[in-house]
Write a protein that holds these residues in place. Sequence first.
Motif, PDB file in Angstrom:
ATOM      1  N   TRP A 176       0.863  -1.178   0.000  1.00 38.97           N
ATOM      2  CA  TRP A 176       0.000   0.000   0.000  1.00 38.97           C
ATOM      3  C   TRP A 176       0.906   1.238   0.000  1.00 38.97           C
ATOM      4  CZ3 TRP A 176      -5.214  -0.191  -0.535  1.00 38.97           C
ATOM      5  CH2 TRP A 176      -5.846  -1.410  -0.303  1.00 38.97           C
ATOM      6  N   PHE A 177       0.604   2.137  -0.909  1.00 38.97           N
ATOM      7  CA  PHE A 177       1.249   3.437  -0.953  1.00 38.97           C
ATOM      8  C   PHE A 177       0.169   4.498  -0.768  1.00 38.97           C
ATOM      9  CE2 PHE A 177       5.591   2.640  -2.451  1.00 38.97           C
ATOM     10  CZ  PHE A 177       5.497   1.322  -2.857  1.00 38.97           C
ATOM     11  N   ARG A 178       0.599   5.705  -0.442  1.00 40.40           N
ATOM     12  CA  ARG A 178      -0.364   6.793  -0.367  1.00 40.40           C
ATOM     13  C   ARG A 178       0.241   8.068  -0.937  1.00 40.40           C
ATOM     14  NH1 ARG A 178      -0.761   7.517   6.246  1.00 40.40           N
ATOM     15  NH2 ARG A 178       1.345   8.378   6.572  1.00 40.40           N
ATOM     16  N   GLN A 179      -0.672   8.910  -1.369  1.00 40.60           N
ATOM     17  CA  GLN A 179      -0.300  10.184  -1.969  1.00 40.60           C
ATOM     18  C   GLN A 179      -1.120  11.253  -1.268  1.00 40.60           C
ATOM     19  OE1 GLN A 179      -1.339  10.602  -6.161  1.00 40.60           O
ATOM     20  NE2 GLN A 179       0.776  11.143  -6.596  1.00 40.60           N
ATOM     21  N   ALA A 180      -0.453  12.071  -0.502  1.00 42.58           N
ATOM     22  CA  ALA A 180      -1.137  13.091   0.293  1.00 42.58           C
ATOM     23  C   ALA A 180      -1.489  14.298  -0.562  1.00 42.58           C
ATOM     24  CB  ALA A 180      -0.242  13.505   1.455  1.00 42.58           C
ATOM     25  N   PRO A 181      -2.478  15.074  -0.153  1.00 44.91           N
ATOM     26  CA  PRO A 181      -2.852  16.284  -0.899  1.00 44.91           C
ATOM     27  C   PRO A 181      -1.673  17.237  -1.015  1.00 44.91           C
ATOM     28  CG  PRO A 181      -4.498  15.761   0.746  1.00 44.91           C
ATOM     29  CD  PRO A 181      -3.356  14.844   0.995  1.00 44.91           C
ATOM     30  N   GLU A 221      -3.182  13.720   9.250  1.00 41.44           N
ATOM     31  CA  GLU A 221      -2.060  13.566   8.313  1.00 41.44           C
ATOM     32  C   GLU A 221      -2.070  12.242   7.579  1.00 41.44           C
ATOM     33  OE1 GLU A 221      -1.904  14.427  11.568  1.00 41.44           O
ATOM     34  OE2 GLU A 221      -0.108  13.575  12.529  1.00 41.44           O
ATOM     35  N   ASP A 222      -2.984  11.352   7.912  1.00 35.30           N
ATOM     36  CA  ASP A 222      -3.168  10.115   7.148  1.00 35.30           C
ATOM     37  C   ASP A 222      -4.061  10.340   5.926  1.00 35.30           C
ATOM     38  OD1 ASP A 222      -3.356   8.372  10.262  1.00 35.30           O
ATOM     39  OD2 ASP A 222      -1.651   8.395   8.870  1.00 35.30           O
ATOM     40  N   THR A 223      -4.609  11.533   5.807  1.00 38.41           N
ATOM     41  CA  THR A 223      -5.435  11.858   4.652  1.00 38.41           C
ATOM     42  C   THR A 223      -4.618  11.726   3.376  1.00 38.41           C
ATOM     43  OG1 THR A 223      -6.888  13.351   5.877  1.00 38.41           O
ATOM     44  CG2 THR A 223      -6.710  13.698   3.491  1.00 38.41           C
ATOM     45  N   ALA A 224      -5.115  10.921   2.446  1.00 38.38           N
ATOM     46  CA  ALA A 224      -4.370  10.657   1.215  1.00 38.38           C
ATOM     47  C   ALA A 224      -5.213   9.784   0.297  1.00 38.38           C
ATOM     48  CB  ALA A 224      -3.057   9.947   1.525  1.00 38.38           C
ATOM     49  N   VAL A 225      -4.742   9.664  -0.918  1.00 38.86           N
ATOM     50  CA  VAL A 225      -5.251   8.624  -1.802  1.00 38.86           C
ATOM     51  C   VAL A 225      -4.358   7.404  -1.591  1.00 38.86           C
ATOM     52  CG1 VAL A 225      -5.713   7.917  -4.167  1.00 38.86           C
ATOM     53  CG2 VAL A 225      -6.099  10.303  -3.472  1.00 38.86           C
ATOM     54  N   TYR A 226      -4.972   6.292  -1.284  1.00 36.22           N
ATOM     55  CA  TYR A 226      -4.239   5.065  -0.999  1.00 36.22           C
ATOM     56  C   TYR A 226      -4.293   4.150  -2.215  1.00 36.22           C
ATOM     57  CZ  TYR A 226      -3.742   6.331   3.883  1.00 36.22           C
ATOM     58  OH  TYR A 226      -3.393   6.965   5.050  1.00 36.22           O
ATOM     59  N   TYR A 227      -3.119   3.649  -2.584  1.00 36.14           N
ATOM     60  CA  TYR A 227      -2.997   2.791  -3.753  1.00 36.14           C
ATOM     61  C   TYR A 227      -2.498   1.412  -3.345  1.00 36.14           C
ATOM     62  CZ  TYR A 227      -3.259   7.073  -6.541  1.00 36.14           C
ATOM     63  OH  TYR A 227      -3.662   8.261  -7.119  1.00 36.14           O
ATOM     64  N   GLY A 238      -6.678   3.608  -6.852  1.00 37.21           N
ATOM     65  CA  GLY A 238      -6.590   4.494  -5.695  1.00 37.21           C
ATOM     66  C   GLY A 238      -7.937   4.667  -5.024  1.00 37.21           C
ATOM     67  N   THR A 239      -7.908   4.795  -3.730  1.00 44.54           N
ATOM     68  CA  THR A 239      -9.119   5.063  -2.955  1.00 44.54           C
ATOM     69  C   THR A 239      -8.790   6.139  -1.931  1.00 44.54           C
ATOM     70  OG1 THR A 239     -10.912   4.043  -1.665  1.00 44.54           O
ATOM     71  CG2 THR A 239      -8.684   3.204  -1.263  1.00 44.54           C
ATOM     72  N   GLN A 240      -9.650   7.138  -1.836  1.00 46.41           N
ATOM     73  CA  GLN A 240      -9.333   8.299  -1.012  1.00 46.41           C
ATOM     74  C   GLN A 240      -9.803   8.107   0.422  1.00 46.41           C
ATOM     75  OE1 GLN A 240     -10.943  12.142  -2.277  1.00 46.41           O
ATOM     76  NE2 GLN A 240      -9.034  13.062  -1.593  1.00 46.41           N
ATOM     77  N   VAL A 241      -8.936   8.467   1.340  1.00 47.76           N
ATOM     78  CA  VAL A 241      -9.258   8.471   2.758  1.00 47.76           C
ATOM     79  C   VAL A 241      -9.068   9.891   3.270  1.00 47.76           C
ATOM     80  CG1 VAL A 241      -8.624   7.608   5.037  1.00 47.76           C
ATOM     81  CG2 VAL A 241      -8.569   6.067   3.058  1.00 47.76           C
ATOM     82  N   VAL A 242     -10.104  10.424   3.890  1.00 50.53           N
ATOM     83  CA  VAL A 242     -10.043  11.761   4.468  1.00 50.53           C
ATOM     84  C   VAL A 242     -10.294  11.644   5.960  1.00 50.53           C
ATOM     85  CG1 VAL A 242     -11.040  14.066   4.514  1.00 50.53           C
ATOM     86  CG2 VAL A 242     -10.776  12.854   2.333  1.00 50.53           C
ATOM     87  N   VAL A 243      -9.335  12.094   6.747  1.00 48.90           N
ATOM     88  CA  VAL A 243      -9.456  12.050   8.198  1.00 48.90           C
ATOM     89  C   VAL A 243      -9.682  13.468   8.693  1.00 48.90           C
ATOM     90  CG1 VAL A 243      -8.386  11.341  10.360  1.00 48.90           C
ATOM     91  CG2 VAL A 243      -7.877  10.082   8.243  1.00 48.90           C
ATOM     92  N   PHE A 244     -10.809  13.696   9.344  1.00 48.34           N
ATOM     93  CA  PHE A 244     -11.125  15.039   9.831  1.00 48.34           C
ATOM     94  C   PHE A 244     -11.096  15.061  11.349  1.00 48.34           C
ATOM     95  CE2 PHE A 244     -15.439  14.223  11.268  1.00 48.34           C
ATOM     96  CZ  PHE A 244     -15.787  13.077  10.552  1.00 48.34           C
ATOM     97  N   SER A 245     -10.717  16.228  11.858  1.00 49.23           N
ATOM     98  CA  SER A 245     -10.633  16.368  13.325  1.00 49.23           C
ATOM     99  C   SER A 245     -11.810  17.155  13.874  1.00 49.23           C
ATOM    100  CB  SER A 245      -9.333  17.072  13.701  1.00 49.23           C
ATOM    101  OG  SER A 245      -9.246  18.316  13.043  1.00 49.23           O
TER     102      SER A 245
END
Length: 126
Positions: free
Chosen positions: A36-41, A91-97, A119-126
């Motif tokens: 799994w890789f990720r690409q942050a905004p 900070e884990d918010t990213a598109v995960y591949y 890719g699948t997007q994960v958005v973590v909000f506080s």
Amino acid sequence: QVQLVESGGGLVQAGGSRELSCAPAGRTFVAYSTAWFRQAPGKERDFEFVAGLNWNNGNTYYADSVKGRFTVSGNSAQNTVFLRMSSLKPEDTAVYYCAAVYHADVATSIEVYEHWGQGTQVVVFS
């Protein structure tokens, strides 16, 4: 070319959990390593290695940033690799591949991998 199909992305509150899954269309993961890789905004050129699983020997690998929070696992019967993410942070918010390579060990470099998911997007909000 093996098509990898990912699912599980979405919105999640900080501190929560989310599970991603990835399966190869028309193929099994036997003799593959998956990662799994990720690409942050804002970091479109930066693919960060997150975690990997060698399906031959069951070895798993994690980036320091996710160690202890994320778990990568494989289910042979379902022919699916999972990424269980817990204690999520903004900070884990990213598109995960999801990525896969045949007859090779897990690597942290994207150049090693032959097959990729969309890719699948994960958005973590506080």
